[in-house]
Design a protein around this motif. Sequence first.
Motif, PDB file in Angstrom:
ATOM      1  N   PRO A 143      71.237  28.792 104.881  1.00  0.00           N
ATOM      2  CA  PRO A 143      71.141  28.364 106.287  1.00  0.00           C
ATOM      3  C   PRO A 143      69.886  28.923 106.961  1.00  0.00           C
ATOM      4  CG  PRO A 143      73.365  29.099 105.782  1.00  0.00           C
ATOM      5  CD  PRO A 143      72.529  29.449 104.587  1.00  0.00           C
ATOM      6  N   GLY A 144      69.216  28.072 107.705  1.00  0.00           N
ATOM      7  CA  GLY A 144      68.050  28.505 108.459  1.00  0.00           C
ATOM      8  C   GLY A 144      66.750  28.477 107.697  1.00  0.00           C
ATOM      9  N   GLN A 145      66.776  28.228 106.389  1.00  0.00           N
ATOM     10  CA  GLN A 145      65.545  28.197 105.617  1.00  0.00           C
ATOM     11  C   GLN A 145      64.858  26.842 105.779  1.00  0.00           C
ATOM     12  OE1 GLN A 145      64.378  30.896 104.414  1.00  0.00           O
ATOM     13  NE2 GLN A 145      66.254  32.076 104.791  1.00  0.00           N
ATOM     14  N   GLU A 146      63.530  26.850 105.672  1.00  0.00           N
ATOM     15  CA  GLU A 146      62.759  25.654 105.992  1.00  0.00           C
ATOM     16  C   GLU A 146      61.995  25.086 104.801  1.00  0.00           C
ATOM     17  OE1 GLU A 146      60.237  26.865 109.149  1.00  0.00           O
ATOM     18  OE2 GLU A 146      61.847  27.009 110.620  1.00  0.00           O
ATOM     19  N   ASN A 147      62.264  25.567 103.601  1.00  0.00           N
ATOM     20  CA  ASN A 147      61.496  25.140 102.443  1.00  0.00           C
ATOM     21  C   ASN A 147      62.233  24.081 101.618  1.00  0.00           C
ATOM     22  OD1 ASN A 147      59.162  26.916 102.703  1.00  0.00           O
ATOM     23  ND2 ASN A 147      60.620  28.573 102.363  1.00  0.00           N
ATOM     24  N   SER A 148      62.953  23.188 102.285  1.00  0.00           N
ATOM     25  CA  SER A 148      63.744  22.194 101.570  1.00  0.00           C
ATOM     26  C   SER A 148      62.865  21.249 100.758  1.00  0.00           C
ATOM     27  CB  SER A 148      64.607  21.397 102.550  1.00  0.00           C
ATOM     28  OG  SER A 148      63.826  20.842 103.579  1.00  0.00           O
ATOM     29  N   GLY A 149      61.690  20.890 101.268  1.00  0.00           N
ATOM     30  CA  GLY A 149      60.794  20.008 100.527  1.00  0.00           C
ATOM     31  C   GLY A 149      60.354  20.623  99.211  1.00  0.00           C
ATOM     32  N   ARG A 150      60.064  21.904  99.228  1.00  0.00           N
ATOM     33  CA  ARG A 150      59.655  22.587  98.001  1.00  0.00           C
ATOM     34  C   ARG A 150      60.812  22.688  97.012  1.00  0.00           C
ATOM     35  NH1 ARG A 150      56.469  28.216  98.439  1.00  0.00           N
ATOM     36  NH2 ARG A 150      54.964  26.773  99.348  1.00  0.00           N
ATOM     37  N   LEU A 151      62.011  22.933  97.507  1.00  0.00           N
ATOM     38  CA  LEU A 151      63.173  23.001  96.625  1.00  0.00           C
ATOM     39  C   LEU A 151      63.469  21.635  96.023  1.00  0.00           C
ATOM     40  CD1 LEU A 151      65.521  24.461  95.353  1.00  0.00           C
ATOM     41  CD2 LEU A 151      66.783  24.273  97.509  1.00  0.00           C
ATOM     42  N   VAL A 152      63.327  20.581  96.796  1.00  0.00           N
ATOM     43  CA  VAL A 152      63.500  19.223  96.279  1.00  0.00           C
ATOM     44  C   VAL A 152      62.491  18.959  95.161  1.00  0.00           C
ATOM     45  CG1 VAL A 152      63.187  16.774  96.834  1.00  0.00           C
ATOM     46  CG2 VAL A 152      64.538  18.230  98.341  1.00  0.00           C
ATOM     47  N   GLY A 153      61.241  19.376  95.379  1.00  0.00           N
ATOM     48  CA  GLY A 153      60.227  19.210  94.347  1.00  0.00           C
ATOM     49  C   GLY A 153      60.572  19.953  93.067  1.00  0.00           C
ATOM     50  N   LEU A 154      61.132  21.140  93.206  1.00  0.00           N
ATOM     51  CA  LEU A 154      61.549  21.915  92.044  1.00  0.00           C
ATOM     52  C   LEU A 154      62.656  21.196  91.277  1.00  0.00           C
ATOM     53  CD1 LEU A 154      61.646  24.533  90.340  1.00  0.00           C
ATOM     54  CD2 LEU A 154      63.240  25.456  92.033  1.00  0.00           C
ATOM     55  N   LEU A 155      63.644  20.657  91.989  1.00  0.00           N
ATOM     56  CA  LEU A 155      64.739  19.953  91.334  1.00  0.00           C
ATOM     57  C   LEU A 155      64.233  18.725  90.576  1.00  0.00           C
ATOM     58  CD1 LEU A 155      67.615  20.024  93.993  1.00  0.00           C
ATOM     59  CD2 LEU A 155      67.254  21.546  92.047  1.00  0.00           C
ATOM     60  N   LYS A 156      63.307  17.991  91.174  1.00  0.00           N
ATOM     61  CA  LYS A 156      62.781  16.809  90.500  1.00  0.00           C
ATOM     62  C   LYS A 156      61.998  17.200  89.252  1.00  0.00           C
ATOM     63  CE  LYS A 156      61.745  13.082  92.446  1.00  0.00           C
ATOM     64  NZ  LYS A 156      61.161  11.939  93.161  1.00  0.00           N
ATOM     65  N   GLN A 157      61.251  18.282  89.325  1.00  0.00           N
ATOM     66  CA  GLN A 157      60.521  18.760  88.155  1.00  0.00           C
ATOM     67  C   GLN A 157      61.491  19.115  87.026  1.00  0.00           C
ATOM     68  OE1 GLN A 157      58.070  22.231  88.893  1.00  0.00           O
ATOM     69  NE2 GLN A 157      58.140  22.816  86.741  1.00  0.00           N
ATOM     70  N   LYS A 158      62.568  19.832  87.364  1.00  0.00           N
ATOM     71  CA  LYS A 158      63.553  20.209  86.347  1.00  0.00           C
ATOM     72  C   LYS A 158      64.236  18.967  85.778  1.00  0.00           C
ATOM     73  CE  LYS A 158      62.838  24.597  86.754  1.00  0.00           C
ATOM     74  NZ  LYS A 158      62.176  25.342  85.641  1.00  0.00           N
ATOM     75  N   ALA A 159      64.558  18.005  86.626  1.00  0.00           N
ATOM     76  CA  ALA A 159      65.213  16.781  86.165  1.00  0.00           C
ATOM     77  C   ALA A 159      64.323  16.030  85.180  1.00  0.00           C
ATOM     78  CB  ALA A 159      65.559  15.892  87.352  1.00  0.00           C
ATOM     79  N   ARG A 160      63.026  15.973  85.450  1.00  0.00           N
ATOM     80  CA  ARG A 160      62.105  15.289  84.544  1.00  0.00           C
ATOM     81  C   ARG A 160      61.984  16.026  83.214  1.00  0.00           C
ATOM     82  NH1 ARG A 160      57.997  14.457  89.593  1.00  0.00           N
ATOM     83  NH2 ARG A 160      58.906  12.510  90.389  1.00  0.00           N
ATOM     84  N   GLU A 161      61.957  17.344  83.284  1.00  0.00           N
ATOM     85  CA  GLU A 161      61.894  18.123  82.049  1.00  0.00           C
ATOM     86  C   GLU A 161      63.139  17.895  81.194  1.00  0.00           C
ATOM     87  OE1 GLU A 161      61.416  22.130  83.369  1.00  0.00           O
ATOM     88  OE2 GLU A 161      59.330  21.868  83.983  1.00  0.00           O
ATOM     89  N   ILE A 162      64.298  17.868  81.831  1.00  0.00           N
ATOM     90  CA  ILE A 162      65.551  17.663  81.102  1.00  0.00           C
ATOM     91  C   ILE A 162      65.603  16.247  80.524  1.00  0.00           C
ATOM     92  CG2 ILE A 162      68.053  17.483  81.373  1.00  0.00           C
ATOM     93  CD1 ILE A 162      67.746  19.678  83.577  1.00  0.00           C
ATOM     94  N   ALA A 163      65.182  15.254  81.308  1.00  0.00           N
ATOM     95  CA  ALA A 163      65.191  13.874  80.834  1.00  0.00           C
ATOM     96  C   ALA A 163      64.285  13.719  79.614  1.00  0.00           C
ATOM     97  CB  ALA A 163      64.752  12.932  81.950  1.00  0.00           C
ATOM     98  N   ALA A 164      63.134  14.384  79.631  1.00  0.00           N
ATOM     99  CA  ALA A 164      62.228  14.313  78.488  1.00  0.00           C
ATOM    100  C   ALA A 164      62.833  14.993  77.266  1.00  0.00           C
ATOM    101  CB  ALA A 164      60.890  14.957  78.846  1.00  0.00           C
ATOM    102  N   ALA A 165      63.491  16.136  77.487  1.00  0.00           N
ATOM    103  CA  ALA A 165      64.076  16.888  76.373  1.00  0.00           C
ATOM    104  C   ALA A 165      65.288  16.180  75.781  1.00  0.00           C
ATOM    105  CB  ALA A 165      64.460  18.287  76.832  1.00  0.00           C
ATOM    106  N   GLU A 166      66.044  15.477  76.615  1.00  0.00           N
ATOM    107  CA  GLU A 166      67.281  14.836  76.167  1.00  0.00           C
ATOM    108  C   GLU A 166      67.113  13.341  75.904  1.00  0.00           C
ATOM    109  OE1 GLU A 166      70.272  15.710  79.070  1.00  0.00           O
ATOM    110  OE2 GLU A 166      70.348  17.854  78.575  1.00  0.00           O
ATOM    111  N   ASN A 167      65.852  12.873  75.925  1.00  0.00           N
ATOM    112  CA  ASN A 167      65.560  11.456  75.707  1.00  0.00           C
ATOM    113  C   ASN A 167      66.286  10.563  76.708  1.00  0.00           C
ATOM    114  OD1 ASN A 167      63.883  11.924  73.407  1.00  0.00           O
ATOM    115  ND2 ASN A 167      65.728  12.214  72.165  1.00  0.00           N
TER     116      ASN A 167
END
Length: 303
Positions: A143-167
Amino acid sequence: MREIVVISGKGGTGKTTLCASLAALAHREGLNPVLCDLDVDVPDLHIIFNPRMEQEQPFISGNTAVIDEAACTQCGRCLELCQFGAVHLKDGVFHIGALDCEGCGVCHRLCPAGAIEFPERHCGTWYLSRTRFGTFVHAQLEPGQENSGRLVGLLKQKAREIAAAENGGLILCDGSPGIGCPVISSLSGATLAVAVVEPTPSGRHDFERVADLCGHFRIPIAVIINKADLNGDEARAIEEQAARRGHALAGRLPFSPLVTEAMIRGEALTERDSPLASELERIWRRIRAMADKPARRANINTL
């Protein structure tokens, strides 16, 4: 790799319910989807997915100034320097409000006594989980944190890495509502945006805003009008609006008590047979076909 992001101009349009339904269909078709909840301020996709958590990692972003009272000489320089009103004097003691501090570091660098520490800020937590529909990447911003855009970017990066690893050939994201920083981050690199719109004047206005945003980044839009039968005139107006802007209509969904019943059971709408599930299957086929098309420039002319 296709990356579909479900968005809306405001919260409460049915975005998460739709995303969960599409996730169930993608899994049923053997697409091995990687699922991602990008609404990190108020995530709720996990309520339907009931995930089994495998990894939990802190999200560190920025810094917060903290006064070491033992080293502080009470000179008041930090109070003079702070442009955000984060430094407070109470009972003769200076302290810095954690929620007020913008993390600029001026007080830390210019404190004559070197009494202000500048530790990294723990802003939230992100998770890697498994669900009955596929791998799930999600997070919770503090609560109260303002870095939601950066956290969203991190999640998308991880999702792409997982998608590549798991085909995995598909990343399906529940985006943030509105048009702010987390939404911009949600749309970054997307193949297709699925805009969920309500048939009201404010719904049309919200759609205009998200359409302009997607147009700026040249991301095609598939439009879904939710609860379309509650206001036929507005639903038709939204269809015409989408057509003028060059956006495809993926389908209309009626108001239905089945939505609430599925929520109570913790299920996606497409996990049980129903007329609504059948319509969602037709909509999913259209969305898949749109996502498979080559990228095109959206029409962002003003209405």
